[in-house]
Each structure stands twice: as structure tokens, then as C-alpha cells.
Design an enzyme around this catalytic site. Structure first.
Site, PDB file in Angstrom:
ATOM      1  CD  GLU A   1      -2.268  -1.661   2.637  1.00 50.47           C
ATOM      2  OE1 GLU A   1      -2.070  -0.928   3.617  1.00 50.47           O
ATOM      3  OE2 GLU A   1      -2.770  -2.800   2.735  1.00 50.47           O
TER       4      GLU A   1
ATOM      5  CD  GLU B   1      -3.532  -4.842   5.147  1.00 47.87           C
ATOM      6  OE1 GLU B   1      -4.679  -5.295   4.918  1.00 47.87           O
ATOM      7  OE2 GLU B   1      -3.309  -3.632   5.313  1.00 47.87           O
TER       8      GLU B   1
ATOM      9  CD  GLN C   1       0.434   2.107   4.638  1.00 51.01           C
ATOM     10  OE1 GLN C   1      -0.688   2.275   5.123  1.00 51.01           O
ATOM     11  NE2 GLN C   1       0.752   2.585   3.454  1.00 51.01           N
TER      12      GLN C   1
ATOM     13  CG  ASP D   1      -0.068  -1.962  15.043  1.00 54.92           C
ATOM     14  OD1 ASP D   1      -0.380  -1.902  16.235  1.00 54.92           O
ATOM     15  OD2 ASP D   1       0.991  -1.470  14.596  1.00 54.92           O
ATOM     16  CE1 TYR D   2      -4.048  -1.480  11.334  1.00 55.32           C
ATOM     17  CE2 TYR D   2      -2.367  -0.276  10.132  1.00 55.32           C
ATOM     18  CZ  TYR D   2      -3.400  -0.308  11.051  1.00 55.32           C
ATOM     19  OH  TYR D   2      -3.777   0.836  11.708  1.00 55.32           O
TER      20      TYR D   2
ATOM     21  CG  HIS E   1      -0.863   3.575  13.655  1.00 55.55           C
ATOM     22  ND1 HIS E   1      -2.190   3.806  13.890  1.00 55.55           N
ATOM     23  CD2 HIS E   1      -0.726   3.503  12.310  1.00 55.55           C
ATOM     24  CE1 HIS E   1      -2.836   3.880  12.732  1.00 55.55           C
ATOM     25  NE2 HIS E   1      -1.975   3.697  11.760  1.00 55.55           N
TER      26      HIS E   1
END
Ligand SMILES: Cc1ncc(C[n+]2csc(CCOP(=O)(O)OP(=O)(O)O)c2C)c(N)n1
Ligand SMILES: [Mg+2]
Length: 791
Positions: free
Chosen positions: A492, A523, A545, A548-549, A590
Site C-alpha cells: 500500500e 494485506e 504498511q 499492527d496490520y 500503530h
């Protein structure tokens, strides 16, 4: 119909007839394998069975258009396809059913996978790629439904890269100019998974040669498609995805799973479109059946109505094809009956021979164990050894574990008498053998880990120039893309603006939009794209990115990429490089540092936690030489910190599993990594003024972890230790603690209790104070060290 087929296949009538009869034969043999396979489970020779009965005819049709160089990612119903393409034999099918750990018997998984999870070799035992262009390539299956779809997208995407990147045109054993198609199969119910939808959208947007076959038998175990899919039809549900002349999208075909001729026609047309135009195609194959129900666990009479069961009998694709063959005079009744008799006998013989292959070595072990136990049984006065002896003797279908168990217990019972020497020798040999058979191949080249270099190649000098971390990364990626054609990076905001921290700024323009590009926010398929490309010999850097994701993409990294080398016993690998940035920033989503989650989910990966960007570059360089997948967590708050730039960025490599002592000290060892390391260093500097001499160790990689036991060497000197990170309690600090105390025997060198300092159990709250009170801070470390020193 016949005429159409003839022209479609461009075959003479005789050749056409032969091809059809051969297809029927494969389908019939496959059915016999399913019927006998189920019996093997019911009689206890195999544990569980899931079979491709009811799906034979579409699969022989599909196999006709699967060319050398093509790829397939399918699921547990695809035995007929595996037989028709020559990727698996009936004997191998039975070996896998028995869980035979001999890779020569079950070359698909060496008994590691449930049955009907096939694969073809992509690499040799040195990790070099085979000539994939001239082979039919089947990606090792996985059981999580739809879990293979993101990887299928990646396998197809690789064709797009090979077609569009000029510097890859000479990779002629990896791709034929991108002209290969990736086939994917999926059950109707599994299309309910988000994985399916994300994959279809990604494929439709990206326009890749992905051909998806949905085997629609109306059920996902007991749950009918009315509960699974809007309007009970995946092709209707996908109608908005349909490609027009002027739009992107997917071509969709609806066919009847019992209509061989119709399927041949549709598959031929659709696959040609996918191959030539690089477009995704979906075949919704309806009206399929499950003659034996879903699997050997339970019967479908429990949830299907008598009418449905009757319908399934009437519309079973195999007798339907038989009738069609007879009606079109492609064979006589006698010819077909004779073919069926021969096939039945052949499959039966395969089953019998395969059982002997599996059972023979175990029977030999059993005999030897019985003889060894009989030799010592007289020494036992309790009767316990005699009981073990009798139990093993009467066990006619033993497992290896039964032999091991009888041997080990006998050794325990008679150990003090000094009569078990031979027994112990045999037992030890079997333990060693079982390690190879059952516990090998998690990593490529496992045995050589210990040879890791101690020092990075390409030193940083005292007078090396200082630059911002992101600028060094940017320079590195520029040099990397100029020097290594196979590296592809995506994620991304990675293409046009060059990632959210400018590591790739300006590089898309320089190295091309087919090598450095943006993706949608997805993702899972970003990871799938990376896994598929890596399996095909590219070197993808696939970006999440923010750390956390990672959870969005973690499932396939864990279930698929991390297990691939292990479950294929070294026949396939997916050395994807996952790039992400995380640890300390702000707020609940984040600033996460879920390292414990990661290292537990990603056994099979290199997990790199560099403290700065230069160290990150060291790991990128090392990972690019690896056959194992890896992940690099860059420090989210480190891009604008000044670092010394090594002279040659491309040769700056770091070994895996070798910690670095970043500050020497005599009083206490502080073990940490990543962003937290800077806080530890700050605390150590403060403590030095207070007269406490801290040794600070950066572990650098969590997997593998300190392979040369450097931390315990430090502990021998300081006799005190504190593990610090910003993961939750029980996370990576606990892992490091157990590695040093348990594996390295660190407890022997302690003068004070070993301690852990990690984040709070809750997610970090927002802002500077949120960070201060949620994660370990300098003062927390000072406090903890003072406590330990005072003990
Ligand atoms: C993620 C996941 N959830 C649940 C299961 C258990 N499971 C195995 S097969 C299956 C039904 C799949 O049905 P469908 O996709 O229609 O394939 P079919 O077996 O009918 O060919 C389920 C729920 C699984 N393997 N993976
Ligand atoms: Mg189904």
C-alpha cells in the site's frame, strides 16, 4: 457436440476417441481409489479419508488444458486432476492415505499431510529451481478452506511480472514469457471465505491469468449453499465482476459438472483467454455430487434429504460420462465393461502393494523390538515387561509409536539391571530415524545454521557518513533494484509515493511500475502475491504498511508459507521477504509489537528485529540469499535518526541468530531488540553514571535465536540478567527468557533472580504519556536494574 469438440481439440476422430476413453479410465480409476480409500479408513488401516468422488469428470476435462509450465493451487478434492496430469499416481494416493513417512512412497508430503494434498517438486535438494516451464506444477495443498487462494493469485501474478519486466525475459526455466496460467480449485462453500473475495477482486483489478474452478456440490459439509452464498450461486453473486470489452474484471462461465463435452468446450475457450489476454476466468461448475458424502467422518444421510440423495445418484458425473460415451458410440458396452474390470483390478493391486510398502518397515521394527524384549524379559519379576511384549506381539497393525513405546518402557523397567544395552541402541537409532521422518525440513538447510558468520560482511567505519535512516534505505533499494532483476516490491502506497516513509521514493519511476508498485488495501493478497511469486523464483519484498496490520495477512504466512518447505519435505519453498514497520509509535493500532504472536505463528520464518535501518539492510541482503521466508520489522520511529552508512550497502550482510553486544559491561546483562534497544541504551548510559556497568545485547533476530549462546556467555560474566521488550507479558521476553534459562542453561550462572520487563497487557494508549505508561520506559529499566542489583 462431437463435431465441435473435434474442431476444438483438432484431433482426428480416432485420437479424439482414445483421449475420451483415456479420460473415462482415469476418472473411473479415481473413483475406485475413493471407494477403496474409504474402506481403508473404515477398517482402521487409515485414520481419515477425504476423496474426490463426484468431481472426476470436471477434473479430467480441466487437466486437458493444463499445459507444462502452468501452475495449480487446489484443495483436497483434486485427486483426479493429480492423476490426469501425471502429478500423482494411485499408489502415491494410498501412501498418503496411510501417512507413509517415506518420501519415495508419498512424494507429495511424506505422510505429513492428510490425504489428497498433492504437490509437484519445484526445487531440487540444493534449493535450485527445476525447469518449471517444462513441468506441470502443483503447489502443495493446505487444508484451511480458501487459504490457498491468495497464493494462487500470487502464482498468477508472477506470470504478469515475467511478461512485463524486460530484464526477466531470459529466465527461461522459470517462465515462458509469462504465458502460463495458474489454475485454482475451490469448493462452493469455501467461496464464502473473505480470502476468496479478496482474491477475486485483486485478480480482477490486476488482470492476471488466474483460472478458478468452483466445484459446486451444493454443500460445505452439512451446510447448504443457500446458507453460504447470496442467491445460492457464486456466479450470480460475482456478476458485478464480469469483464466487458472496456473494463477490467473476470470472465465467468457456468457449466454442468456432469457434462464432459460442455466443460471441455468452456474450459478450452476460457483457458485460452486467460493465457493469451492475461485475464482471470472463473468456471462455476454446478450440479456436482458427493457419492460417499463429505469425508469419512460422518455420513451425508444425516443432512441430505432422500430426494437429494436420489438426485445425486442420478446425476453422478461418472455414470453420466459413461452413458455419453456409449450414446456417442465412442466405445461399446463390452469395451467399457472390460476397461472397468481392468481398472478395478489395477487399483486394488495398487492398494495392496502400497500397504505392504507402508506396513513392511514397521513390521520389521516390530519383529526386532519383540526379539530384543524377549531377550530380557526373564529379568523382570513384575510381569510388566511380559505384558508389553505380549501387547506388541498381538498388535497386527502396529504404528511406529507402538514399537517405540514398548522399547522405551522396557528400558525404564529394566534400566538398573544393566541388560538393556542393545535395546537402548536400537531405541536411539529409531529416535534418530524418526527425527528425519517426522521433524525435518522446517527450514531449508537446517543443519548449517550453526555456521552463521559472527561478523557482518561489509563493515561500518568510524568515518562512515551520517544520513537519515530512510535515505540510507532509499539508496539501498535503488542499488538493489539495479543489481537484482528478480526483486519486486509492492504494498500500500509503496509505488507512486515510495512508501509512507520514503524508502522507495522515486524508485518506481526509475525501475518501472511492474517491479515497484501500489496495491489496494488487502494485506492478505499482498502476502499471497509474495508467496506465489517467491514459489516461482522471484524475490518479492511484500509490504505490510504497519506491523499492527500483519494480522490481516498472517493466516497464509502461518498456514501456507511457514509450513511449505516442511509439508512438501523440501520440494517447494516460498522465500518471501515481508517488510513491515512497527513497535513504538502512537496509539492502539500503530504501536503494536506482537512479536510473541509472530514467532509462534511463523516457525519456519527468519524473524528479524533490527534496531536501525542499516541493520535492516543487513537482513534484507541476507534474506535475499536465503531459501527460507523472512520478515523484517523496521523501527517505525527510526526513519529520521542519523546512522552511519556502510560503504557498500549491497554487501552489508548480517547473520541470523547472532546477537550483538552493543555495550560492554560487567554488572548486569540487558537483552533487548528493535526500538526498545535505544531506550535500554539510554538507561544503561544513565546507570553507568550511577556506577552500574550494564552489558547491552541486541538479539537482532528472534528466529533463529542466539544460536551460539552468546547471551549465556555474557551472563557468566555478569551473573544478572534482564530481558526487555515492548510486547505483552508472555510474549517475546518470555521466549527469550526460556531460551536463555532452559535451552542455554543460564540458571546456573545467576546471582539474582532473572527478570522480565515488557509492556502492559493492554494495547498502548495514545500520545506521549500513553506510550510512557503503556510500554517500558527508561525509568522502568533503571528501576528494574536497581532492584536486581540490590537483591
Ligand atoms: C478455514 C476452515 N474452516 C473450516 C474447515 C473445515 N472444513 C473442511 S471442508 C469444509 C467444507 C468445505 O466445503 P466446500 O468448500 O463446498 O468443499 P467440498 O468439501 O464440498 O468440496 C469445512 C467447513 C477448514 N478446513 N478450514
Ligand atoms: Mg461443496
Amino acid at each position: 457436440m462431437i463435431t465441435e469438440l473435434q474442431s476444438a481439440e483438432a484431433l482426428s476422430f480416432e485420437a479424439f476417441k482414445t483421449a475420451v476413453i483415456n479420460d473415462y479410465k482415469i476418472a473411473f480409476e479415481s473413483r475406485q481409489a475413493s471407494l477403496l480409500g474409504r474402506k481403508e479408513v473404515l477398517t482402521g488401516k487409515a485414520k481419515f479419508g477425504i476423496f474426490g468422488d463426484g468431481k472426476e469428470v470436471p477434473q479430467v476435462a480441466m487437466a486437458k488444458f493444463f499445459k507444462p509450465g502452468d501452475f495449480c493451487a487446489g484443495y483436497y478434492r483434486d485427486q483426479t486432476f493429480a492423476f490426469a496430469t501425471g502429478i500423482a499416481s494411485i499408489s502415491e494416493f494410498f501412501s498418503q492415505l496411510y501417512a507413509d513417512p517415506n518420501p519415495e512412497h508419498d512424494p507429495h508430503s511424506a505422510g505429513r499431510q492428510m490425504n489428497s494434498h498433492f504437490c509437484s517438486p519445484f526445487i531440487n535438494d540444493k534449493g535450485g529451481f527445476l525447469d518449471l516451464v517444462n513441468r506441470k506444477n502443483l503447489a502443495a495443498g493446505i487444508a484451511p478452506t480458501a487459504g490457498h487462494m491468495p497464493k494462487a493469485f500470487g502464482l498468477a501474478y508472477a506470470s504478469k511480472v515475467f511478461r512485463n519486466v524486460p530484464v526477466l525475459q531470459n529466465e527461461t526455466s522459470l517462465s515462458n514469457g509469462g504465458n502460463e496460467v495458474c489454475f485454482a480449485t475451490i469448493g462452493d462453500a469455501s467461496t464464502s471465505e473473505g480470502h476468496f473475495w479478496e482474491t477475486m477482486n485483486a485478480a480482477a483489478v490486476s488482470q492476471v491469468p488466474l483460472a478458478v474452478f468452483v466445484w459446486d456440490d451444493g454443500y460445505g459439509i452439512s451446510v447448504p449453499k443457500e446458507v453460504q452464498t447470496v442467491k445460492a450461486s457464486i456466479s450470480e453473486a460475482l456478476s458485478g465482476f464480469v469483464k466487458s470489452r472496456t473494463s477490467n474484471g473476470i470472465y465467468i462461465y457456468r457449466v454442468k459438472g456432469w457434462d464432459y463435452a460442455q466443460m471441455c468446450e468452456a474450459f478450452e475457450e476460457g483457458i485460452a483467454l486467460a493465457r493469451q489476454e492475461h485475464v482471470p476466468v472463473l468456471f462455476h461448475v454446478e450440479e456436482l455430487t458427493q457419492p460417499q458424502g463429505h469425508s469419512t467422518s460422518g455420513s451425508h444421510e444425516r443432512y441430505k434429504t432422500p430426494e437429494r440423495l436420489q438426485w445425486e445418484r442420478e446425476w453422478d458425473c461418472l455414470p453420466k460420462m459413461r452413458t455419453w460415451v456409449l450414446e456417442n458410440a465412442l466405445a461399446s458396452e463390452e469395451e467399457i465393461t472390460s476397461l472397468e474390470e481392468t481398472s478395478r483390478a489395477y487399483v486394488l493391486k495398487c492398494r495392496q502393494d502400497t500397504w505392504k510398502l507402508y506396513d513392511g518397515p514397521i513390521q520389521e521394527q516390530k519383529s526386532k523390538a519383540i526379539r530384543l524384549i524377549a531377550d530380557v524379559v526373564a529379568h523382570d519379576t513384575t510381569g510388566k515387561v511380559e505384558k508389553l511384549h505380549q501387547e506388541l506381539l498381538s498388535n497386527t497393525v502396529p504404528f511406529r509409536r507402538d514399537v517405540m513405546s514398548a522399547l522405551r518402557k522396557t528400558i525404564s523397567l529394566l534400566r538398573d539391571l544393566g541388560v538393556t544395552g542393545e535395546l537402548e541402541g536400537y531405541y536411539t537409532a529409531l529416535v534418530a530415524e524418526s527425527k528425519v521422518l517426522f521433524n525435518s525440513y522446517l527450514y531449508f538447510d537446517e543443519g548449517n545454521q550453526q555456521e552463521a558468520l559472527e561478523l557482518p560482511e561489509g563493515q561500518i567505519q568510524d568515518d562512515s557518513p551520517l544520513q537519515n535512516g530512510y535515505e540510507i534505505l532509499n539508496k539501498y533499494f535503488d542499488e538493489l533494484f539495479a543489481s537484482n532483476n528478480k526483486v519486486i516490491a509492492f504494498g500500500e502506497d509503496l509505488g507512486k509515493i515510495g512508501d509512507v516513509n520514503q524508502g522507495f521514493a522515486g524508485l518506481q519511476q526509475k525501475h518501472g511500475a511492474h517491479r515497484i508498485f501500489d496495491t489496494g488495501i488487502r494485506e492478505l493478497t499482498i502476502m499471497g502475491k509474495g508467496v506465489g511469486m517467491a514459489m516461482r523464483g522471484l524475490r518479492p519484498i511484500a509490504e505490510i504498511q504497519y506491523l499492527d496490520y500483519l494480522l490481516f495477512g498472517l493466516q497464509i504466512l502461518s498456514d501456507d508459507a511457514a509450513t511449505l518447505h516442511f509439508r512438501s519435505t523440501g520440494k517447494q519453498m516460498a522465500p518471501i521477504i515481508v517488510r513491515t514497520r512497527g513497535h513504538r509509535l502512537e496509539g492502539i493500532w500503530h504501536s503494536g509489537s506482537p512479536m510473541g504472536l509472530m514467532i509462534n505463528a511463523l516457525k519456519g520464518f527468519r524473524v528479524c528485529v533490527p534496531r536501525n535501518m542499516v541493520q535492516a539492510i543487513g537482513f534484507y541482503n541476507s534474506l535475499l540469499q536465503e531459501k527460507n521466508p523472512g520478515i523484517v520489522v523496521e523501527c517505525l520511529n527510526g526513519y529520521r535518526l542519523k546512522e552511519k552508512t556502510p560503504a557498500n550497502l549491497l554487501t552489508y550482510k548480517l547473520p541470523f541468530g547472532v546477537p550483538e553486544i552493543v555495550r560492554e559491561g560487567a554488572d548486569i546483562t540487558l537483552v533487548s531488540y528493535g526500538s526498545t534497544l535505544r531506550i535500554v541504551e539510554e538507561a544503561a548510559a544513565f546507570l553507568a553514571d550511577q556506577g552500574v556497568d550494564c552489558e547491552v545485547i541486541d538479539v537482532q533476530t528472534l528466529l533463529p535465536f542466539d544460536i551460539n549462546h552468546k547471551i549465556v556467555a555474557s551472563l557468566k560474566k555478569t551473573n544478572r540478567i534482564l530481558f526487555v521488550d515492548e510486547d505483552v507479558p508472555g510474549g517475546a521476553t518470555s521466549f527469550m527468557f526460556s531460551e536463555v534459562m532452559d535451552k542455554q542453561g543460564g540458571y546456573r550462572w545467576l546471582d539474582a533472580a532473572p527478570k522480565i520487563l515488557c509492556a502492559q497487557s493492554h494495547r498502548p494508549t495514545y500520545g506521549s504519556d500513553g506510550d510512557y505508561f503503556s510500554k517500558p520506559n527508561v525509568e522502568d529499566i533503571i528501576n528494574k536494574v536497581e532492584e536486581i542489583m540490590a537483591e
